[in-house]
Design a protein around this motif. Sequence first.
Motif, PDB file in Angstrom:
ATOM      1  N   SER A 148      -7.630  63.385   6.953  1.00 45.08           N
ATOM      2  CA  SER A 148      -6.686  64.495   6.854  1.00 45.08           C
ATOM      3  C   SER A 148      -7.207  65.715   7.635  1.00 45.08           C
ATOM      4  CB  SER A 148      -6.523  64.828   5.379  1.00 45.08           C
ATOM      5  OG  SER A 148      -5.623  65.858   5.252  1.00 45.08           O
ATOM      6  N   GLY A 149      -6.326  66.286   8.450  1.00 46.59           N
ATOM      7  CA  GLY A 149      -6.697  67.488   9.191  1.00 46.59           C
ATOM      8  C   GLY A 149      -7.583  67.247  10.396  1.00 46.59           C
ATOM      9  N   SER A 150      -7.756  65.982  10.764  1.00 41.45           N
ATOM     10  CA  SER A 150      -8.683  65.660  11.854  1.00 41.45           C
ATOM     11  C   SER A 150      -8.062  65.835  13.235  1.00 41.45           C
ATOM     12  CB  SER A 150      -9.134  64.213  11.715  1.00 41.45           C
ATOM     13  OG  SER A 150      -8.009  63.362  11.851  1.00 41.45           O
TER      14      SER A 150
ATOM     15  N   LYS B 118      -5.139  63.974  13.977  1.00 40.79           N
ATOM     16  CA  LYS B 118      -4.436  62.716  14.234  1.00 40.79           C
ATOM     17  C   LYS B 118      -2.954  62.965  14.552  1.00 40.79           C
ATOM     18  CE  LYS B 118      -4.303  60.287  10.567  1.00 40.79           C
ATOM     19  NZ  LYS B 118      -2.928  60.525  10.109  1.00 40.79           N
ATOM     20  N   SER B 119      -2.314  63.840  13.772  1.00 44.99           N
ATOM     21  CA  SER B 119      -0.888  64.102  14.033  1.00 44.99           C
ATOM     22  C   SER B 119      -0.700  64.774  15.389  1.00 44.99           C
ATOM     23  CB  SER B 119      -0.291  65.018  12.978  1.00 44.99           C
ATOM     24  OG  SER B 119      -0.433  64.458  11.725  1.00 44.99           O
ATOM     25  N   PHE B 120      -1.572  65.725  15.698  1.00 47.79           N
ATOM     26  CA  PHE B 120      -1.515  66.361  17.024  1.00 47.79           C
ATOM     27  C   PHE B 120      -1.679  65.294  18.096  1.00 47.79           C
ATOM     28  CE2 PHE B 120      -2.242  71.160  17.431  1.00 47.79           C
ATOM     29  CZ  PHE B 120      -1.503  71.436  16.309  1.00 47.79           C
TER      30      PHE B 120
ATOM     31  N   VAL C  42      -8.417  66.261  22.583  1.00 47.45           N
ATOM     32  CA  VAL C  42      -6.989  66.090  22.830  1.00 47.45           C
ATOM     33  C   VAL C  42      -6.398  67.433  23.264  1.00 47.45           C
ATOM     34  CG1 VAL C  42      -4.794  65.589  21.690  1.00 47.45           C
ATOM     35  CG2 VAL C  42      -6.799  64.173  21.224  1.00 47.45           C
TER      36      VAL C  42
HETATM   37  N1  LIG Z   1      -6.026  68.840  19.950  1.00 42.90           N
HETATM   38  C1  LIG Z   1      -6.112  69.922  19.198  1.00 42.90           C
HETATM   39  N2  LIG Z   1      -6.331  71.113  19.755  1.00 42.90           N
HETATM   40  C2  LIG Z   1      -6.410  72.202  18.981  1.00 42.90           C
HETATM   41  N3  LIG Z   1      -6.306  72.215  17.651  1.00 42.90           N
HETATM   42  C3  LIG Z   1      -6.099  71.058  17.035  1.00 42.90           C
HETATM   43  C4  LIG Z   1      -5.986  69.839  17.773  1.00 42.90           C
HETATM   44  N4  LIG Z   1      -5.778  68.868  16.901  1.00 42.90           N
HETATM   45  C5  LIG Z   1      -5.750  69.413  15.684  1.00 42.90           C
HETATM   46  N5  LIG Z   1      -5.953  70.725  15.749  1.00 42.90           N
HETATM   47  C6  LIG Z   1      -5.977  71.667  14.611  1.00 42.90           C
HETATM   48  O1  LIG Z   1      -6.238  70.952  13.417  1.00 42.90           O
HETATM   49  C7  LIG Z   1      -5.133  71.023  12.517  1.00 42.90           C
HETATM   50  C8  LIG Z   1      -4.914  69.685  11.821  1.00 42.90           C
HETATM   51  O2  LIG Z   1      -4.479  68.750  12.761  1.00 42.90           O
HETATM   52  P1  LIG Z   1      -3.398  67.635  12.411  1.00 42.90           P
HETATM   53  O3  LIG Z   1      -2.255  68.233  11.704  1.00 42.90           O
HETATM   54  O4  LIG Z   1      -3.130  66.888  13.641  1.00 42.90           O
HETATM   55  O5  LIG Z   1      -4.272  66.784  11.402  1.00 42.90           O
HETATM   56  P2  LIG Z   1      -4.011  65.343  10.797  1.00 42.90           P
HETATM   57  O6  LIG Z   1      -5.220  64.577  11.081  1.00 42.90           O
HETATM   58  O7  LIG Z   1      -2.746  64.801  11.253  1.00 42.90           O
HETATM   59  O8  LIG Z   1      -3.943  65.654   9.278  1.00 42.90           O
HETATM   60  P3  LIG Z   1      -2.908  65.070   8.231  1.00 42.90           P
HETATM   61  O9  LIG Z   1      -3.118  63.604   8.246  1.00 42.90           O
HETATM   62  O10 LIG Z   1      -3.311  65.766   6.986  1.00 42.90           O
HETATM   63  O11 LIG Z   1      -1.547  65.486   8.732  1.00 42.90           O
HETATM   64  C9  LIG Z   1      -3.970  71.465  13.368  1.00 42.90           C
HETATM   65  O12 LIG Z   1      -3.040  72.206  12.628  1.00 42.90           O
HETATM   66  C10 LIG Z   1      -4.625  72.308  14.425  1.00 42.90           C
HETATM   67  O13 LIG Z   1      -4.824  73.610  13.961  1.00 42.90           O
END
Ligand SMILES: Nc1ncnc2c1ncn2[C@@H]1O[C@H](COP(=O)(O)OP(=O)(O)OP(=O)(O)O)[C@@H](O)[C@H]1O
Length: 615
Positions: free
Chosen positions: A182-184, A186-188, A522
């Motif tokens: 979570s927050g790593s 992955k969604s981005f 990324v």
């Molecule tokens: N490539 C990136 N460049 C800059 N900031 C990033 C990047 N990826 C993620 N972040 C930062 O980290 C936060 C969490 O990323 P993201 O929402 O992609 O996490 P996640 O792994 O999908 O978490 P979850 O599974 O809880 O949704 C983003 O809101 C952003 O602030």
Amino acid sequence: MQMQVVGLTTPQEVYVASKDRKFRINELLVLEDLYQGNLIGEVVESNSYNRFIPLSIGSSIHDADVLESLKHLGYSISEDEINIAKVKLITEASFPVVTGSSVRLPAFDEVRGHLLKGVREDGLLLGEIKNTEETAATMEDDLKGLCEMFSGGKLYKTKNVPFFLDLRSFQQYPHIGVFGGSGSGKSFGLRVIMEEIMKHGFPALMLDPHYEMEFSESQESSEEKRDFKDNFRKFQIGEHIGVEFLNLSRGDLLALLSAVSPLTEAMSSAIESLHLRGDTYLSFSNRLELLSEALEMGRLRIEQALKQDMEPMEREKHVKMRQLLEEYQNIPLPSVQGIAWRLRRLHNSGLFSHDIKPVKEAMMQGKLAVIQGPIWLLQVFSTYLLSNIYRKRRDYKDGELKGEASGDYFPPFIIATDEAHNFAPKGRDAATKGIITEIAQEGRKYGVFLILATQRPTLLDETVTAQLNTKIIFRTVRASDIGTISEETDIKAEEARRLPYLPSGDAFVSSPLFGRTVAIRVRFPHTRSPHTQNPLDEIQLHRENSEDKLLEAIKPHLPIYAASFARAVEEINRQAGANYEVRTLKAALDTLVENGKLTRKASPLGDIYQMADIY
Ligand SMILES: Nc1ncnc2c1ncn2[C@@H]1O[C@H](COP(=O)(O)OP(=O)(O)OP(=O)(O)O)[C@@H](O)[C@H]1O
């Protein structure tokens, strides 16, 4: 800046020391071996020492050999600062590297083949390769500054070598896993991948259980304004798309009903005999309802009823019930009822009121079709949808291979989903598991590729995981997941140790195309998810809005005595679209007083509220 190979070497691994240069993890170095020519290695561990922390104090890398050879090479171990890197050779040497060999940074052309694969036009530009800044300086200009990065609160053009995932290589290495807690990031990461796929106009389908895959709003802060309004279409199951009952095969129907809730064996065989060719939803559900009523009444009571006087419609119904009972008397009532409620649940979701034509159309036009729905319905629907479009593609391709006049054209496509462990879980069944496993194993032949993202790689079916050729791994904390990742990829032990500490947005890409793990960051996505508003901002905004509304609504009543609240409250509610009672209205007005928008004065008749600027 002098860098040298020190210590005992092997054909795979060496230590490199430098007095004045700190090594950066994952940077590439050229080892100038006198006998073997130039060898390329990658820094996997970097340490720095000075005389206040002598080298002899515990660390894995400064064994006696390293110390000895540092002395030979003229380092003064007790005085100088010494930087030491553990370097893994990217191309294995035939014999150990000569100790004392000079080491330098590569020019881009020397390592181009290790950093860029395929031609740029076919690549998905995912971001930058970490710590390649010095090498990137010698890169041709049209590779420089290709994407925007976001780090440390700042947005800037990349100074590193860009990282491309070659779309053409999907034919060889078709499937991608995206792992990260979570927050790593992955969604981005998924967002960036989908944006890149849309840029190429490659048909794709995305299952979106989080309702976050929206690509019509560009990032406010970004210079590169870009939206993808025309490149994707969003469909909600039951609202825009569904399945045509008439076209359902027996197998489809079984899969749909069992996705609502697993079917017992008795139910499955009941469906086998109850579902008839040419059935519509209405004819099938009527048959179920009537049969269940008939089973409840029993033959005797139906016969008795038929002997009584009845409306013609009622009579017809009872005749039909008697007929059904004769035909299906062996089917137990609970089975019929079980099938009926599953069917009703599907119907109530709107599933049978639409078809999948719009999805196919979007894909035919090279768009991304985003499919949204609650996870249970998504499971049900995507089982049907994926089987349907995969079959369509397979039939077309098989026909073509056999040289037969092929049917309707259907293009190659990509299927992407987050929460993949729900769609192909390990050790238990899920409606979608069959079709996903089939595509994982056979999709390559037909140009059907998977992008499966999950927080929990350990919970993903092993057969599927084994087929994910390319893995993009974000921060992972859970030991069991790090274990799975280590087993399933060529990630090095040093990298696995870094996994829990990766900053959001950094990832390791393990791909057979590169033959090694590449550390990337990324890029910043062009678009943003509808969820990006911070909950704190949301609350503040909502509060301000409702305060403004209340102020507008109270204005005509000002000055107002606390005693008059009861009279005014109804009208205020109507105007402000609120639901105040006398007590809560007083509290809300007191908040406006605190915020300086109203003033409150004590009077013999109770408090008087007045606009602030009047005083
Ligand atoms: N490539 C990136 N460049 C800059 N900031 C990033 C990047 N990826 C993620 N972040 C930062 O980290 C936060 C969490 O990323 P993201 O929402 O992609 O996490 P996640 O792994 O999908 O978490 P979850 O599974 O809880 O949704 C983003 O809101 C952003 O602030």
